[in-house]
Motif scaffolding. Sequence first.
Motif, short mmCIF file in Angstrom:
data_model
loop_
_atom_site.label_atom_id
_atom_site.label_comp_id
_atom_site.label_asym_id
_atom_site.label_seq_id
_atom_site.Cartn_x
_atom_site.Cartn_y
_atom_site.Cartn_z
N ALA A 121 0.81 -1.27 0.11
CA ALA A 121 -0.11 -0.11 -0.05
C ALA A 121 0.83 1.37 0.07
CB ALA A 121 -0.92 0.06 1.40
N ARG A 125 0.99 4.28 -2.82
CA ARG A 125 0.66 5.78 -2.57
C ARG A 125 2.00 6.68 -3.11
NH1 ARG A 125 -1.39 3.42 2.34
NH2 ARG A 125 0.67 3.94 3.24
N SER A 178 -5.18 4.48 3.76
CA SER A 178 -5.51 3.44 3.20
C SER A 178 -4.76 2.17 3.21
CB SER A 178 -5.42 3.73 1.58
OG SER A 178 -4.11 4.14 1.16
N GLU A 188 -10.18 -4.89 3.02
CA GLU A 188 -10.37 -3.38 3.03
C GLU A 188 -9.20 -2.57 3.09
OE1 GLU A 188 -14.85 -2.80 4.52
OE2 GLU A 188 -13.38 -2.44 5.96
N ASN A 189 -9.20 -1.37 2.14
CA ASN A 189 -8.05 -0.53 2.22
C ASN A 189 -8.06 0.50 3.35
OD1 ASN A 189 -6.24 -1.75 0.15
ND2 ASN A 189 -7.88 -0.87 -1.39
N GLU A 192 -10.31 3.56 3.36
CA GLU A 192 -10.69 3.71 1.87
C GLU A 192 -10.41 5.05 1.34
OE1 GLU A 192 -11.37 1.18 0.10
OE2 GLU A 192 -11.97 -0.35 1.53
N CYS A 193 -9.50 5.91 1.82
CA CYS A 193 -9.31 6.87 1.09
C CYS A 193 -8.01 7.73 1.79
CB CYS A 193 -10.29 8.34 1.48
SG CYS A 193 -10.31 8.49 3.11
N GLU A 194 -7.33 8.62 1.11
CA GLU A 194 -6.36 9.47 1.63
C GLU A 194 -6.60 11.03 1.45
OE1 GLU A 194 -3.42 8.55 3.33
OE2 GLU A 194 -3.56 6.51 2.81
N ARG A 262 -7.62 8.99 -8.08
CA ARG A 262 -7.82 7.52 -7.19
C ARG A 262 -6.47 7.11 -7.25
NH1 ARG A 262 -13.04 6.18 -6.19
NH2 ARG A 262 -12.25 4.03 -5.27
N LEU A 266 -3.43 -0.65 -4.81
CA LEU A 266 -3.29 -0.98 -3.39
C LEU A 266 -3.96 -2.57 -3.50
CD1 LEU A 266 -5.05 2.42 -2.27
CD2 LEU A 266 -2.94 1.43 -1.49
N SER A 270 -8.58 0.37 -5.66
CA SER A 270 -8.30 1.69 -5.73
C SER A 270 -9.01 2.58 -4.46
CB SER A 270 -8.46 2.44 -7.07
OG SER A 270 -9.84 2.28 -7.39
N VAL A 271 -8.58 3.60 -4.18
CA VAL A 271 -9.27 4.49 -3.09
C VAL A 271 -9.26 5.86 -3.78
CG1 VAL A 271 -8.58 3.08 -1.33
CG2 VAL A 271 -7.15 5.24 -1.75
#
Length: 309
Positions: A121, A125, A178, A188-189, A192-194, A262, A266, A270-271
């Motif tokens: 992950a 990023r 994430s 799950e990441n 689910e966001c950054e 996005r 990951l 994606s997130v």
Amino acid sequence: MASYSIDDAIRELAPVLGKAPAGAVSGEWTATTMQAGHSSRTGGYRDAQGRQLPEDPSYSLGIIDDVVEKLDAAASRHFNTVVIRWKKPKFPFMRAEVTLETNFDEAIVPRGPDDPAYEEAAAARRAFWQGRGALQVGFAAERETANIYNQTKWFGPHRRILAIDAPGKLILATDGLSTPWAGIADPENGVECELFMEFDAATLDEAGISNWANLLINIGDLMADGHRVARDVEKHGAILFCRLTEDYAPLTRIMLSRTADRIEGLPFGSVPVILATPISEAEIERQDLSDDWGATAARHALAKRGIRN
């Protein structure tokens, strides 16, 4: 531990489960052993129509947790789930039927502290942000030591900020929201966001960068504690997320808004990358704040700033 068998567990369970609520004809419970500091128990009694009966708060079934712990301690064969079934006797004075099964479910084995998904992950990023500017070497610093399960306040091992020098601006971005959570098995990441913030590079000195980075860490903490905030941002386009302290006056709130970007690659898909923007009260003056997350006011402020989402 001394020998403790399934038969021993059933002997302990039978008299307790037999104190079933009125109308109960059966019961089924699934419990897990302690994994990464957590265990769980679900299930309950059911009536003749198969409907689950509400739990009596004055009646504890902690015996289930006790027997699972004893079975786990005495086990010669590894398991992580226990299924207990109870069936009301057909006639008075007969014994209820109680059965207990142990199983090993690989799908619920939590990610360990050294799972390769964490660094996978992080690499995804970094690749994303390197496509938008130059990462400042050494700026990403952990803000908390992870526990023995490799969990920080963001529930994964990474709780840090990246600084990216882009043409004409400085970007600060969370690096870890994430990351898949440590100590659980869910695919799950993380949340689910950054998040990221953008600044005019010419207006920030080292102290200013540190101050905003610290704020972004704290906003990340709120995101990690929130429930599906990223989905609400996607739904509304923009939301008023939290208030700022007086130290940031005249800026008073943080607005989160959707972007088209996005992060790909990951471990579990994606997130989205969400823009965090500090705004003043004047930017939402005379706006209706009564709807969900103050979304209408947030979109108004977004439009006034000329930010497209």
